[in-house]
Design a protein around this motif. Structure first.
Motif, mmCIF file in Angstrom:
data_model
loop_
_atom_site.group_PDB
_atom_site.id
_atom_site.type_symbol
_atom_site.label_atom_id
_atom_site.label_comp_id
_atom_site.label_asym_id
_atom_site.label_seq_id
_atom_site.Cartn_x
_atom_site.Cartn_y
_atom_site.Cartn_z
ATOM 1 N N ASP C 459 0.938 -1.107 -0.001
ATOM 2 C CA ASP C 459 -0.099 -0.022 -0.169
ATOM 3 C C ASP C 459 0.959 1.096 0.062
ATOM 4 O OD1 ASP C 459 -2.269 -1.464 0.057
ATOM 5 O OD2 ASP C 459 -2.955 -0.983 2.114
ATOM 6 N N PHE C 460 1.808 1.133 0.804
ATOM 7 C CA PHE C 460 2.906 2.444 0.930
ATOM 8 C C PHE C 460 3.590 2.591 -0.471
ATOM 9 C CE2 PHE C 460 7.376 4.079 1.604
ATOM 10 C CZ PHE C 460 6.820 5.175 1.792
ATOM 11 N N GLY C 461 3.729 1.555 -1.251
ATOM 12 C CA GLY C 461 4.332 1.978 -2.642
ATOM 13 C C GLY C 461 3.256 2.404 -3.319
ATOM 14 N N GLN C 462 2.026 2.082 -3.368
ATOM 15 C CA GLN C 462 1.088 2.549 -4.152
ATOM 16 C C GLN C 462 0.566 3.798 -3.871
ATOM 17 O OE1 GLN C 462 0.033 0.519 -6.765
ATOM 18 N NE2 GLN C 462 -1.414 1.832 -7.746
ATOM 19 N N LEU C 463 0.723 4.147 -2.515
ATOM 20 C CA LEU C 463 0.378 5.586 -2.085
ATOM 21 C C LEU C 463 1.463 6.368 -2.716
ATOM 22 C CD1 LEU C 463 -1.182 7.205 -0.155
ATOM 23 C CD2 LEU C 463 0.629 6.701 1.628
ATOM 24 N N VAL C 464 2.749 6.068 -2.834
ATOM 25 C CA VAL C 464 3.572 6.875 -3.516
ATOM 26 C C VAL C 464 3.395 6.930 -5.005
ATOM 27 C CG1 VAL C 464 6.025 7.167 -4.274
ATOM 28 C CG2 VAL C 464 5.663 6.229 -1.815
ATOM 29 N N VAL C 465 2.927 5.852 -5.775
ATOM 30 C CA VAL C 465 2.575 6.123 -7.054
ATOM 31 C C VAL C 465 1.301 7.140 -7.209
ATOM 32 C CG1 VAL C 465 1.304 4.752 -8.939
ATOM 33 C CG2 VAL C 465 3.294 3.817 -7.611
ATOM 34 N N LEU C 466 0.281 6.986 -6.476
ATOM 35 C CA LEU C 466 -0.668 7.831 -6.508
ATOM 36 C C LEU C 466 -0.204 9.333 -6.370
ATOM 37 C CD1 LEU C 466 -3.665 6.146 -4.618
ATOM 38 C CD2 LEU C 466 -3.610 7.187 -7.188
ATOM 39 N N ALA C 467 0.775 9.469 -5.245
ATOM 40 C CA ALA C 467 1.272 11.072 -5.014
ATOM 41 C C ALA C 467 1.930 11.520 -6.374
ATOM 42 C CB ALA C 467 2.080 10.626 -3.793
ATOM 43 N N ILE C 468 2.696 10.413 -6.822
ATOM 44 C CA ILE C 468 3.396 10.910 -8.244
ATOM 45 C C ILE C 468 2.320 11.138 -9.321
ATOM 46 C CG2 ILE C 468 4.790 10.336 -10.035
ATOM 47 C CD1 ILE C 468 6.453 8.446 -7.780
ATOM 48 N N ALA C 469 1.326 10.221 -9.361
ATOM 49 C CA ALA C 469 0.271 10.455 -10.637
ATOM 50 C C ALA C 469 -0.281 11.850 -10.227
ATOM 51 C CB ALA C 469 -0.617 9.311 -10.426
ATOM 52 N N PHE C 470 -0.852 12.099 -8.937
ATOM 53 C CA PHE C 470 -1.515 13.447 -8.582
ATOM 54 C C PHE C 470 -0.593 14.596 -8.997
ATOM 55 C CE2 PHE C 470 -2.435 17.174 -6.253
ATOM 56 C CZ PHE C 470 -3.910 17.046 -6.255
ATOM 57 N N ALA C 471 0.828 14.527 -8.655
ATOM 58 C CA ALA C 471 1.851 15.565 -9.012
ATOM 59 C C ALA C 471 1.836 15.751 -10.521
ATOM 60 C CB ALA C 471 3.049 15.373 -8.230
ATOM 61 N N VAL C 472 2.047 14.721 -11.111
ATOM 62 C CA VAL C 472 2.057 14.884 -12.813
ATOM 63 C C VAL C 472 0.775 15.236 -13.257
ATOM 64 C CG1 VAL C 472 2.436 13.432 -14.909
ATOM 65 C CG2 VAL C 472 3.775 12.836 -12.860
ATOM 66 N N MET C 473 -0.119 14.696 -12.821
ATOM 67 C CA MET C 473 -1.345 15.416 -13.653
ATOM 68 C C MET C 473 -1.717 16.613 -13.332
ATOM 69 S SD MET C 473 -4.066 12.087 -13.919
ATOM 70 C CE MET C 473 -3.916 11.781 -12.024
ATOM 71 N N ALA C 474 -1.427 17.151 -12.035
ATOM 72 C CA ALA C 474 -1.611 18.568 -11.574
ATOM 73 C C ALA C 474 -0.705 19.530 -12.453
ATOM 74 C CB ALA C 474 -0.995 18.770 -10.039
ATOM 75 N N ASN C 475 0.457 18.934 -12.537
ATOM 76 C CA ASN C 475 1.560 19.751 -13.436
ATOM 77 C C ASN C 475 1.113 19.994 -14.932
ATOM 78 O OD1 ASN C 475 4.215 20.771 -12.747
ATOM 79 N ND2 ASN C 475 3.922 19.097 -11.059
ATOM 80 N N ILE C 476 0.449 18.758 -15.346
ATOM 81 C CA ILE C 476 -0.149 18.793 -16.606
ATOM 82 C C ILE C 476 -1.459 19.830 -16.854
ATOM 83 C CG2 ILE C 476 -1.364 17.601 -18.573
ATOM 84 C CD1 ILE C 476 0.475 15.071 -17.595
ATOM 85 N N LEU C 477 -1.860 19.994 -15.873
ATOM 86 C CA LEU C 477 -3.059 20.668 -15.946
ATOM 87 C C LEU C 477 -2.628 22.312 -15.719
ATOM 88 C CD1 LEU C 477 -5.667 19.063 -13.559
ATOM 89 C CD2 LEU C 477 -5.867 19.302 -15.992
ATOM 90 N N VAL C 478 -1.753 22.567 -15.013
ATOM 91 C CA VAL C 478 -1.051 23.755 -14.842
ATOM 92 C C VAL C 478 -0.557 24.015 -16.231
ATOM 93 C CG1 VAL C 478 0.650 25.364 -13.882
ATOM 94 C CG2 VAL C 478 -0.722 23.869 -12.275
ATOM 95 N N ALA C 479 -0.069 23.408 -16.869
ATOM 96 C CA ALA C 479 0.874 23.582 -18.072
ATOM 97 C C ALA C 479 -0.538 24.013 -19.034
ATOM 98 C CB ALA C 479 1.723 22.238 -18.531
ATOM 99 N N LEU C 480 -1.612 23.059 -19.083
ATOM 100 C CA LEU C 480 -2.478 23.191 -20.030
ATOM 101 C C LEU C 480 -3.164 24.636 -19.813
ATOM 102 C CD1 LEU C 480 -4.450 19.642 -19.987
ATOM 103 C CD2 LEU C 480 -3.295 21.111 -21.743
ATOM 104 N N ARG C 481 -3.453 24.736 -18.486
ATOM 105 C CA ARG C 481 -4.193 26.121 -18.025
ATOM 106 C C ARG C 481 -3.281 27.407 -18.728
ATOM 107 N NH1 ARG C 481 -5.395 30.453 -18.008
ATOM 108 N NH2 ARG C 481 -6.490 31.720 -16.336
ATOM 109 N N ARG C 482 -1.768 27.141 -18.782
ATOM 110 C CA ARG C 482 -1.096 28.291 -19.151
ATOM 111 C C ARG C 482 -0.921 28.097 -20.605
ATOM 112 N NH1 ARG C 482 1.076 30.528 -14.858
ATOM 113 N NH2 ARG C 482 2.368 32.033 -16.238
#
Lengths: 243, 253, 808
Positions: C459-482
């Motif tokens: 679960d811990f490993g998957q938690l890190v995966v989710l955090a990475i996924a969130f960070a990546v998608m959030a960055n993509i969204l910020v890039a898209l917004r700009r």
């Protein structure tokens, strides 16, 4: 108690008076110190191009908008900051531009809304249907399906039935045929004869100059000129058509 | 071939006939005025031309092509641009971003070698930034580039709308009261800009209450009253037309 | 034939209840322009209140019924109008929807709090008398009563709305609120009465429904969806239409129940739950049959302040910090807590999916967890290996489904779009997720991720995966917004008609953003790494997601994380804090958990007061902080040190928690004020500041919180109180006044008319100071500037003041 009852307390005061009114929308000032006075029984025509601040002036006078500075006096009493509904109950009738009626209500139901000003429904209906026979024929029709002229008649019927102290009219003639406009202004003159102070805002109209006692030209949030209609008329033609 | 050709356009709202068989024409490089009292149907005509309302009859041609059945965005792609009487700016974007959005939207549909008319000589293959800068400079908005449009006075917001419309490089431009909210100097500048745009080949249909401006810049004027064209011609003949005077000032004293 | 008649009568008695409920919905919608998603919750509350009054307190049936329906419910409705709904008049449609959704969520939790589901609370039949036989069909007294009440409601409503001045004024308010004022009517009072009437009708339907089956919070609240479907038939505006819709709906449900065999199937698709999906299907079909909303200039709206767009660098740093924090703190957590955090991040990603949809383009969806569910089901069924390729497949499927749903729905706006997505969520819940082939045993196990040779194993490993996924998608969204696309979405939100006249195809743009949103939500499901049950994908789970996306701040990525985690950590709080009551008021006690579960709902309701969302308020305080590189570095440095302390067991986990609370709430907002400004005027403060902060944090961390305070709840309160004191002390000790920095300086002539902060009075002051004519600054900005710069004074045009005498 209505404004007319108060009127004698300040002898000689005009029923409606605006003193150095400034007004702003979202920080942008649109009226820069407007002074106007409409004595009892007088029709004042406020003319000017789009965006001059005419409708804003009406909104201030009827209480929908609070001025950023200056005073609104009615019969000599300071009413700045009073709510629109309180002013309406005191006898201020306002017919806003192009939407003086409730389109989804029937003619009769529209008239019922006039009774908030303290007149019985019987009287409202009698006055309305006598003066505008066409409204009587369509009393159960939904107001939104009336013709433009009939809609304005319905709006004016309220002004007529309430016997207001102050009547504020915004672009009464907009989009209407000349004959209809003439009829409506006939009603305006009739109401004025009963001692009402009337402020009429029009963008273009010689008809209104026919019934006005006084005319003012507003440009960019200021009164540019004020005087008898015939003098103003020349200035208007020049302003509008560049003659 | 005219930039814009309107033939027999009729619009009904319920039982109310807002426009009846209106016809008019705007040539390439021509500024044409459309005047008339409030409620005469000017904005309705604009809406019918750009496809926001559907006429019950009539045809509309842009650069010779019949656009009558097209959706609004397709008409725009044929070279039809407009501004609005009631502001339709992108209020949460800055002045530069408003114009930039116009450029970028155009980039989504403009094909290479599209024949859209160039209003500015250098306008063809500029990067978006440069094109935005060019437009802002020409409209005198450069100093306000980073100001949110929502906080601008109306007059300047209208100029932003104009800049945005120009960014789509239209062949014909419908301007709905573009000068209201401008002072006298600014109006004069604006008139000069219109003349320049027309000289570059753009057709302009101008609705404006400042009749002085209309008389000054328009080659031809149509007068609309109760949804019908009651007069048309050059400024002189319109000004002296009795029907026009009556329409403006009421039925005479 | 007997069967047909019997089920017809049964259907009609159900229809009667829907009719009462939907006419209440119509009354509030037509008179206030607000579609009350909490209508069902009103009815639910009324049913429980009736139980309280009648069963628990022993008040006889009819006095209890009238007390609830004619006194308590109308007062409640009027209160809701006065204190909540009046604030959102003229707000964006999204805000209106979210406020009533929040009210619904809050009411659900309040009901669960007051009447926990530890016992059944039957309220019994309203009429105990026997049966009537009409035309061979047996009617119970209860059914007869229900139909009778519906008829009475129809007559009374017609009388009120057509025959009384008050009722006509209610309709007039919708037509033109300010014109009613100009007539002398009082729209505020009128709206209050119409909400009272609506609440009363909700109460009647709620009590009638509950008298047939024991009241239960969520089912009773969601039964209102049937009322939505019926009301939409009358386009939300016609009461006869709502009655007609109710009859069609009641009969359809009844006939499907009667004639559809229990094991009915269409090909491989089991239809056993079709009856329950009927309202959703009807809602969807009726909505699609609505005429196209014509493209037109939008009406004047109070626009929210746009969420500030973070720089890409800030987003990148934020993403890295997030991942680092999850790696750091996640490793300290117990396994069950890690599992809970997985859920929290799932919610955060679902919330994030609304950022482009709601925040950027102004659309709304109430079905985000349905997409999460689709992503999860695809992964569980076909991607059991956890291979990354299957994650991409799941995302693609969600995007495609999203586009298909959006295609017909996108011609609609606001409330209809919200209802269409709600219908989609309910439909999928009954007809997709209940398919035993897709979710055997009503569960779906999403595997841990595998990328190439790397297999996540815990679960811990998957938690890190989710955090990475969130960070990546959030960055993509910020890039898209700009990007150009982001500007287009914002432009479309601000003025669709202007976009169309520039050549933008609104339909494909909207469908695109909806598909993107569905894809992100689906990614949250495909990467969840945990086992879902069917109820995880129900509408009532999705609603808080939408709510929190807006509450967190429409369109802000940070708000999404805040909102999602808030939802996600609730279960964490449940296990940690279960037994800590913090107050006992009469007949119920409030635990920390319960307070926390109600809080999001209230935050949503608070939008009524501040339509910009909570994040923008909170964000204000932290904006200076995020701008100051030194401050950010100091904060990251301190938390890293604290974490190392906890890792090496120098300090306890509670000490770490307390120090972090102090850091976030007490130190960070004041940090920029303490650090030297760019000009470097206050250099001498750096050393004392650092020493003070160090002492404060270390001092907080070493307090034996766990040993000295026994109850977790009180411990939390003590920590919060301490952080408030610490903030005050920090300011006091260092004598810094952050607000002092804001003191406006005298207006510069260059600024006149440009900045929003400079009002007419400042402009006037500047003009007077310069000796410029006062009229100059009232010209449009450009000219005023020029004139002022030139120092010249354009003379004003002579304004003629009024002539008091009429020129007769």
């Amino acid at each position: 108690m209505t404004l007319q009852d108060i009127a004698p307390s300040v002898p000689g005061a005009p029923l409606l008076e605006l003193q150095s009114i400034t007004a702003a929308y979202g920080g942008i000032e649109v009226l820069h110190g407007v002074d106007l006075a409409v004595p009892a029984g007088t029709v004042l025509a406020l003319l000017g191009p789009n965006g001059a601040g005419k409708t804003t002036t009406i909104s201030i006078a009827c209480g929908l908008l609070t001025p950023t500075s200056g005073k609104v006096l009615m019969a000599g009493t300071d009413v700045s900051g009073a709510s629109a509904e309180d002013l309406a109950r005191l006898g201020v009738v306002t017919i806003p531009e192009g939407k003086g009626i409730f389109p989804n209500l029937t003619v009769k139901e529209n008239l019922l809304m006039a009774t908030y000003a303290g007149v019985p429904m019987d009287h409202v209906e009698e006055v309305a249907y006598t003066r505008f026979a066409r409204l009587g024929e369509r009393r159960n029709q939904v107001a939104g399906t009336l013709s433009g002229g009939e809609q304005q008649m319905l709006a004016m019927a309220r002004g007529l039935a309430v016997n207001p102290a102050v009547l504020l009219l915004d672009e009464l003639s907009m989009g209407l045929a000349p004959l209809v406009v003439e009829e409506l202004y006939g009603v305006v003159a009739q109401i004025a004869r009963e001692g009402t102070s009337i402020l009429v805002v029009e963008q273009f109209a010689r008809t209104v100059l026919g019934v006005a006692d006084l005319a003012a030209v507003m440009v960019n949030g200021r009164i540019r000129a004020l005087g008898p209609p015939d003098e103003i008329e020349n200035e208007l033609s020049a302003a509008y058509l560049g003659v | 071939m005219s930039a814009l050709e309107v033939r027999g356009v009729t619009v009904r709202f319920g039982g109310h006939q807002a426009l009846s068989e209106v016809s008019l024409e705007v040539g390439n490089g021509q500024i044409v005025g459309l005047i008339g009292p409030n409620g005469a149907g000017k904005t309705t005509l604009f809406n019918a031309v750009c496809g926001v309302v559907t006429p019950s009859a009539g045809t509309i041609r842009v650069m010779g092509r019949d656009v009558s059945g097209m959706a609004t965005h397709r008409r725009a792609r044929q070279g039809l641009g407009r501004t609005f009487q009631r502001l339709e700016v992108f209020a949460s974007l800055s002045v530069a971003e408003n114009v930039r959005a116009g450029v970028e939207i155009r980039n989504t549909w403009e094909r290479r070698g599209h024949t859209a008319r160039q209003f500015l000589a250098q306008g063809d293959s500029l990067p978006a930034d440069a094109e935005v800068e060019l437009i802002l400079n020409r409209l005198g908005l450069a100093e306000l580039a980073d100001v949110p449009v929502g906080s601008l006075p109306t007059g300047q917001a209208r100029l932003v709308e104009l800049g945005r419309a120009l960014a789509a490089r239209p062949s014909v431009l419908l301007l709905d009261e573009p000068a209201s909210g401008l002072d006298e100097t600014e109006t004069a500048d604006f008139g000069a800009l219109l003349v320049e745009l027309a000289a570059a080949g753009l057709g302009v249909l101008l609705v404006e209450h400042d009749v002085g401006l209309v008389m000054q810049v328009c080659e031809r004027i149509y007068v609309l009253d109760f949804g019908s064209v009651i007069a048309s011609g050059d400024p002189e003949s319109v000004r002296s037309n009795e029907a026009v005077v009556a329409a403006y000032l009421g039925a005479g004293t | 034939m007997d069967k047909f008649l019997t089920f017809t009568v049964l259907g009609l008695s159900q229809a009667a209840i829907y009719a009462i409920a939907s006419s209440g919905l119509v009354v509030t919608y037509t008179t206030s322009g607000i579609f009350n998603f909490a209508h069902g919750a009103f009815g639910m509350m009324a049913a429980f209140t009736y139980w309280q009054v009648h069963v628990a307190w022993g008040v006889p049936t009819w006095p209890a019924f009238f007390l609830v329906v004619l006194v308590i419910a109308p007062l409640f409705g009027a209160g809701v109008e006065r204190f909540i709904m009046r604030g959102i008049e003229g707000a964006q449609e999204v805000v209106k929807i979210v406020v009533t959704v929040s009210l619904m969520v809050a009411l659900i939790f309040i009901a669960l709090w007051i009447w926990p589901e530890d016992q059944a609370r039957p309220i019994g039949s309203l009429v105990s008398t026997g049966e009537v036989r009409i035309a061979g069909v047996t009617l119970t007294g209860q059914r007869l009563l229900t139909i009778g009440v519906a008829v009475i409601v129809a007559i009374v409503l017609r009388f009120i709305l057509r025959g009384t001045r008050l009722g006509i004024a209610m309709r007039a308010v919708v037509d033109d609120r300010s014109l009613l004022k100009l007539n002398g009517g009082r729209p505020g009072r009128t709206s209050m009465l119409s909400w009272a009437l609506g609440a009363s009708l909700a109460a009647v339907s709620g009590v009638l429904l509950a008298s047939e089956q024991a009241p239960s919070v969520i089912p009773l609240t969601l039964l209102v969806v049937n009322a939505y479907a019926a009301a939409v038939v009358g386009r939300l505006k016609s009461i006869p239409g709502a009655f007609a819709g109710s009859i069609v709906l009641g009969l359809s449900i009844s006939y499907v129940g009667a004639y559809l065999p229990a094991d009915a199937a269409w090909g491989p698709i089991a239809l056993d739950n079709l009856q329950r999906a009927v309202p959703a299907i009807m809602l969807f079909v009726v909505i699609l049959a609505q005429p196209q909303v014509s493209l037109r200039a939008h009406s004047l709206q109070r626009t929210s302040k746009p969420a500030p767009v973070p720089t890409q660098r800030l987003a990148l740093v934020g993403g890295l910090v997030l991942v680092a924090a999850v790696v750091g703190f996640g490793s300290l957590m117990s396994t069950p807590d890690q599992n809970t955090m997985l859920k929290g991040f799932g919610f955060a990603i679902a919330t994030l999916s609304l950022v482009p949809l709601t925040g950027y383009s102004g659309q709304i969806s109430l079905a985000q967890l349905t997409f999460t569910g689709i992503g999860a089901v695809v992964m569980a069924n076909w991607g059991a290996s956890g291979h990354f390729g299957w994650v991409l497949v799941a995302i693609a499927v969600c995007a495609a489904v999203g586009a298909v749903v959006a295609l017909p729905a996108m011609r609609l706006q606001g409330i209809y779009l919200a209802l269409a997505t709600a219908a989609f969520a309910i439909f999928c819940y009954w007809m997709v997720f209940q398919q035993q082939d897709l979710m055997p045993g009503s569960t779906a196990s999403v595997p841990y991720l595998r990328v190439g040779p790397i297999q996540v194993g815990s679960d811990f490993g998957q938690l890190v995966v989710l955090a990475i996924a969130f960070a990546v998608m959030a960055n993509i969204l910020v890039a898209l917004r700009r990007s150009a696309w982001g500007r287009r979405l914002t432009a479309m939100r601000d003025s669709p008609v202007a976009c169309a006249t520039l050549g933008l195809n609104l339909m494909s743009t909207k469908v695109g953003v909806f598909a993107l949103s569905a894809a992100i939500a689906g990614a949250g499901g495909a990467l969840a790494g945990r086992t879902f049950v069917v109820d995880d994908f129900s509408l009532d789970q999705s609603l808080p997601i939408t709510m929190l996306a807006v509450v967190g701040g429409i369109g802000s990525v940070g708000g999404a994380l805040l909102g999602g985690l808030l939802l996600g950590i609730q279960p964490l709080a449940t296990t940690a804090l279960a037994a800590n009551a913090i107050g006992v008021f009469g007949f119920f006690s409030a635990s920390v958990t319960q307070v926390m579960s109600v809080m999001p709902g209230f935050m949503g309701i608070s939008l009524g007061r501040n339509p910009d969302g909570a994040a923008s308020q909170i964000g204000e305080a932290y904006r200076d902080f995020s701008r100051s590189g030194e401050a950010v570095a100091a904060a990251i440095g301190s938390s890293a040190l604290l974490w190392m302390g906890a890792r090496t067991e120098l300090i306890t986990n509670w000490g770490l928690f307390a120090a972090l609370v102090v850091l976030v709430f007490a130190v960070m907002p004041v940090l920029p004020a303490l650090l030297p400004p760019p000009g470097g005027a206050r250099k001498g403060r750096v050393l004392p500041t650092s020493i003070w902060l160090l002492v404060l944090l270390v001092g907080t961390a070493v307090v034996p919180w766990e040993d000295s305070i026994g109850s977790t709840g009180f411990r939390l309160l003590a920590i919060l109180a301490w952080s408030v004191i610490a903030a005050g002390a920090t300011l006091g000790v260092l004598g810094a006044d952050p607000s002092g920095r804001m003191t406006p300086s005298a207006p510069s002539p260059d600024d006149v008319g440009l900045g929003a902060e400079l009002g007419p009075s400042e402009a006037r002051a500047a003009a007077v100071a310069l000796g410029v004519d006062e009229d100059t600054f009232t010209m449009p900005t450009g000219t005023a500037l020029e004139t002022l710069r030139a120092g010249g004074a354009g003379r004003s045009h002579a304004a003629v003041s009024s002539d008091r005498e009429p020129a007769r």
